[in-house]
Design an enzyme around this catalytic site. Structure first.
Site, mmCIF file in Angstrom:
data_model
loop_
_atom_site.group_PDB
_atom_site.id
_atom_site.type_symbol
_atom_site.label_atom_id
_atom_site.label_comp_id
_atom_site.label_asym_id
_atom_site.label_seq_id
_atom_site.Cartn_x
_atom_site.Cartn_y
_atom_site.Cartn_z
ATOM 1 C CB ALA A 230 58.035 3.911 64.502
ATOM 2 N N GLY A 231 61.206 5.118 63.525
ATOM 3 C CA GLY A 231 62.579 4.634 63.361
ATOM 4 C C GLY A 231 63.553 5.399 64.239
ATOM 5 C CB ILE B 75 66.409 9.317 61.668
ATOM 6 C CG1 ILE B 75 67.739 8.702 61.259
ATOM 7 C CG2 ILE B 75 66.398 10.816 61.383
ATOM 8 C CD1 ILE B 75 68.065 8.817 59.772
ATOM 9 N N GLY B 76 63.732 9.123 63.366
ATOM 10 C CA GLY B 76 62.456 9.706 63.806
ATOM 11 C C GLY B 76 62.474 10.003 65.295
ATOM 12 N NE ARG C 293 76.105 2.996 54.375
ATOM 13 C CZ ARG C 293 77.339 3.338 54.075
ATOM 14 N NH1 ARG C 293 78.077 2.564 53.314
ATOM 15 N NH2 ARG C 293 77.854 4.487 54.496
ATOM 16 C CG ASN D 57 65.563 2.171 50.952
ATOM 17 O OD1 ASN D 57 64.789 1.345 51.445
ATOM 18 N ND2 ASN D 57 66.625 2.616 51.584
ATOM 19 C CD GLN E 234 57.232 7.870 51.294
ATOM 20 O OE1 GLN E 234 58.282 8.512 51.269
ATOM 21 N NE2 GLN E 234 56.896 7.092 52.308
ATOM 22 C CB VAL F 13 66.668 11.786 55.545
ATOM 23 C CG1 VAL F 13 67.717 11.100 56.417
ATOM 24 C CG2 VAL F 13 66.578 13.265 55.897
ATOM 25 C CG ASP G 20 77.547 13.938 53.631
ATOM 26 O OD1 ASP G 20 77.855 12.904 54.228
ATOM 27 O OD2 ASP G 20 76.531 14.020 52.911
ATOM 28 C CG HIS H 28 74.528 11.051 51.778
ATOM 29 N ND1 HIS H 28 75.375 11.570 52.720
ATOM 30 C CD2 HIS H 28 73.868 10.031 52.395
ATOM 31 C CE1 HIS H 28 75.240 10.903 53.857
ATOM 32 N NE2 HIS H 28 74.332 9.960 53.685
HETATM 33 P P1 NAD Z 1 65.197 2.742 60.868
HETATM 34 O O1 NAD Z 1 65.166 1.387 60.271
HETATM 35 O O2 NAD Z 1 65.537 2.902 62.306
HETATM 36 O O3 NAD Z 1 63.804 3.450 60.643
HETATM 37 C C1 NAD Z 1 63.203 3.518 59.388
HETATM 38 C C2 NAD Z 1 61.717 3.622 59.634
HETATM 39 O O4 NAD Z 1 61.106 3.893 58.387
HETATM 40 C C3 NAD Z 1 61.091 2.310 60.157
HETATM 41 O O5 NAD Z 1 60.312 2.593 61.314
HETATM 42 C C4 NAD Z 1 60.238 1.832 58.993
HETATM 43 O O6 NAD Z 1 59.056 1.145 59.420
HETATM 44 C C5 NAD Z 1 59.905 3.161 58.321
HETATM 45 N N1 NAD Z 1 59.520 3.057 56.913
HETATM 46 C C6 NAD Z 1 59.999 2.224 55.959
HETATM 47 N N2 NAD Z 1 59.358 2.410 54.805
HETATM 48 C C7 NAD Z 1 58.463 3.407 55.020
HETATM 49 C C8 NAD Z 1 57.478 4.031 54.216
HETATM 50 N N3 NAD Z 1 57.307 3.649 52.944
HETATM 51 N N4 NAD Z 1 56.718 4.993 54.763
HETATM 52 C C9 NAD Z 1 56.882 5.354 56.049
HETATM 53 N N5 NAD Z 1 57.777 4.784 56.872
HETATM 54 C C10 NAD Z 1 58.563 3.831 56.358
HETATM 55 O O7 NAD Z 1 66.184 3.617 59.955
HETATM 56 P P2 NAD Z 1 66.863 5.021 60.306
HETATM 57 O O8 NAD Z 1 68.151 4.760 61.002
HETATM 58 O O9 NAD Z 1 65.878 5.922 60.924
HETATM 59 O O10 NAD Z 1 67.267 5.517 58.830
HETATM 60 C C11 NAD Z 1 66.285 5.854 57.887
HETATM 61 C C12 NAD Z 1 66.931 6.143 56.542
HETATM 62 O O11 NAD Z 1 67.763 7.293 56.614
HETATM 63 C C13 NAD Z 1 67.837 5.019 56.023
HETATM 64 O O12 NAD Z 1 67.637 4.853 54.628
HETATM 65 C C14 NAD Z 1 69.229 5.554 56.307
HETATM 66 O O13 NAD Z 1 70.203 4.972 55.473
HETATM 67 C C15 NAD Z 1 69.018 7.018 55.997
HETATM 68 N N6 NAD Z 1 70.017 7.949 56.511
HETATM 69 C C16 NAD Z 1 70.373 8.988 55.699
HETATM 70 C C17 NAD Z 1 71.296 9.920 56.137
HETATM 71 C C18 NAD Z 1 71.722 11.068 55.258
HETATM 72 O O14 NAD Z 1 72.649 11.788 55.619
HETATM 73 N N7 NAD Z 1 71.089 11.307 54.118
HETATM 74 C C19 NAD Z 1 71.846 9.802 57.417
HETATM 75 C C20 NAD Z 1 71.465 8.733 58.226
HETATM 76 C C21 NAD Z 1 70.533 7.801 57.756
HETATM 77 C C1 LMR Z 2 75.318 8.377 57.076
HETATM 78 O O1 LMR Z 2 75.997 9.030 56.287
HETATM 79 O O2 LMR Z 2 75.632 8.247 58.284
HETATM 80 C C2 LMR Z 2 74.041 7.744 56.596
HETATM 81 O O3 LMR Z 2 73.882 7.954 55.224
HETATM 82 C C3 LMR Z 2 73.916 6.306 56.968
HETATM 83 C C4 LMR Z 2 74.855 5.431 56.158
HETATM 84 O O4 LMR Z 2 74.394 4.445 55.602
HETATM 85 O O5 LMR Z 2 76.047 5.733 56.108
#
Ligand code: NAD
Ligand code: LMR
Length: 327
Positions: free
Chosen positions: A13-14, A16-17, A94, A107, A114, A131, A161, A189
């Site tokens: 529901a987030g 990225i989802g 963040r 986190n 999981q 992710v 990246d 990352h």
């Molecule tokens: P968001 O807050 O919009 O959505 C996160 C969702 O995860 C929420 O709906 C929340 O209820 C759910 N959630 C939290 N804990 C959970 C669990 N234990 N089980 C199932 N669902 C859970 O955040 P977002 O913008 O979608 O980002 C999600 C994550 O991805 C963040 O940690 C963000 O930093 C990371 N991210 C990583 C990269 C990458 O390149 N690796 C890039 C962008 C974002």
């Molecule tokens: C990104 O690289 O865009 C993600 O990891 C989100 C962040 O916290 O920078």
């Protein structure tokens, strides 16, 4: 048509989802001939579950030919049941002024449960892509909890990246991004990552020769790529979402397309001077449906060695921070 595969997505529901699920259902991750069943996993909180139901309604309303079912759950054992792919997105993002490592305490613990649940209930051939930040170390935590599934099934995403680095090089050289090849991300990352420009090519020619501006490559380029996530947060007020979902599509699609060479964070095995037990970005070649070999023969010059040592040091220190979370 082959039998449908089950794809579990946490954080369904987030942000990225919301960008990701529709593209998986449209066939962009597993190809136009592969039906999928989506297993949406959220937290047991009414607002999140209601939002997940709304997303499922919209998925229904797309009438995707490849979408063979949608399941929503608020617990890992149900959510990962028989899953062939587990896409671990759900975690806190963040905010401005934070580093991704600041998320580790909150986190990291998500990935203990999981990792255990995936090991217990996911399909025999299950594969995992992390992710949620900090992705490398969260992936290490999840993998450490698994006793049945081998460590090479657990990958973390550095593809965003790689994509960022590709476009920055293309812009600097005034070429199209498809003219840039062989750009790989080494390490974490995080801002310490090393986008290995010395290996990259533009229209088949080495980047250092084509761009010529070494100071720009070593300083501005590395820093722009490493800090791009923070720049997006500063501009948008929220962390990257559509580009992150796009990168995950690329990550899994390329991991299931034999012959593809791309950047993935994997258990390093000690290659390129990394600690053998950290998850570090490096070039891999896909050998089958989700299987890969680490490409170990790219040369490292002194600058590359120094950058890799710094990002390795950070990965080792993140591992120390979460030592109590490792199985
Ligand atoms: P968001 O807050 O919009 O959505 C996160 C969702 O995860 C929420 O709906 C929340 O209820 C759910 N959630 C939290 N804990 C959970 C669990 N234990 N089980 C199932 N669902 C859970 O955040 P977002 O913008 O979608 O980002 C999600 C994550 O991805 C963040 O940690 C963000 O930093 C990371 N991210 C990583 C990269 C990458 O390149 N690796 C890039 C962008 C974002
Ligand atoms: C990104 O690289 O865009 C993600 O990891 C989100 C962040 O916290 O920078």
């Amino acid at each position: 048509m082959p039998a449908p595969i089950r794809v579990a997505v946490t954080g369904a529901a987030g942000q990225i989802g919301y960008s990701l699920l529709f593209r998986i259902a449209a066939g962009q991750m597993f190809g136009p001939d592969q039906p999928v069943i989506l297993q949406m996993v959220e937290v047991p909180v009414e607002k999140a579950m209601k939002a997940a139901e709304g997303v499922a309604m919209e998925l229904d309303d797309c009438a995707y030919p490849l979408l063979n079912g949608i399941e929503i759950s608020d617990n890992a054992d149900q959510g990962f049941k028989d899953a062939n792919w587990c896409l671990l997105v759900g975690a806190k993002p963040r905010g401005p002024g934070m580093e991704r490592a600041d998320l580790l305490k909150d986190n990291g613990k998500i990935f203990i449960g999981q990792g255990k649940a995936i090991d217990r209930v996911a399909a025999e051939n299950a594969r995992v892509a992390v992710v949620g930040n900090p992705a490398n170390t969260n992936c290490m935590i999840a993998a450490s909890q698994a006793k049945r599934l081998p460590a090479d099934r657990f990958t973390a995403m550095v593809r965003l990246d790689q994509n960022r680095a590709q476009t920055q090089l293309a812009k600097k050289a005034s070429v199209h991004n498809t003219d840039v090849t062989d750009i790989f991300i080494f390490g974490n990352h995080s801002p310490t990552m090393f986008p290995a420009f010395h290996i990259a090519k533009i229209n088949g020619k080495p980047v250092p020769e084509t761009i010529g501006h070494h100071a720009w490559l070593q300083d501005e380029f590395c820093s722009t790529v490493g800090k791009r996530g923070a720049a997006i947060i500063a501009a948008r007020g929220l962390s990257s979402a559509a580009s992150a979902a796009n990168a995950l599509i690329d990550h899994v699609r390329d991991l299931t397309t034999p012959g593809k060479i791309h950047s993935v964070a994997v258990k390093s095995g000690g290659h390129y001077g990394f600690d053998p037990n950290v998850w570090a970005g490096m070039p891999v070649k896909t050998t089958g449906h989700g299987t890969y070999e680490i490409l170990t023969d790219y040369p490292l010059d002194d600058f590359a060695k120094q950058k890799i040592a710094a990002t390795n040091e950070e990965l080792v220190s993140e591992r120390d921070t979460v030592k109590d979370m490792l199985g």
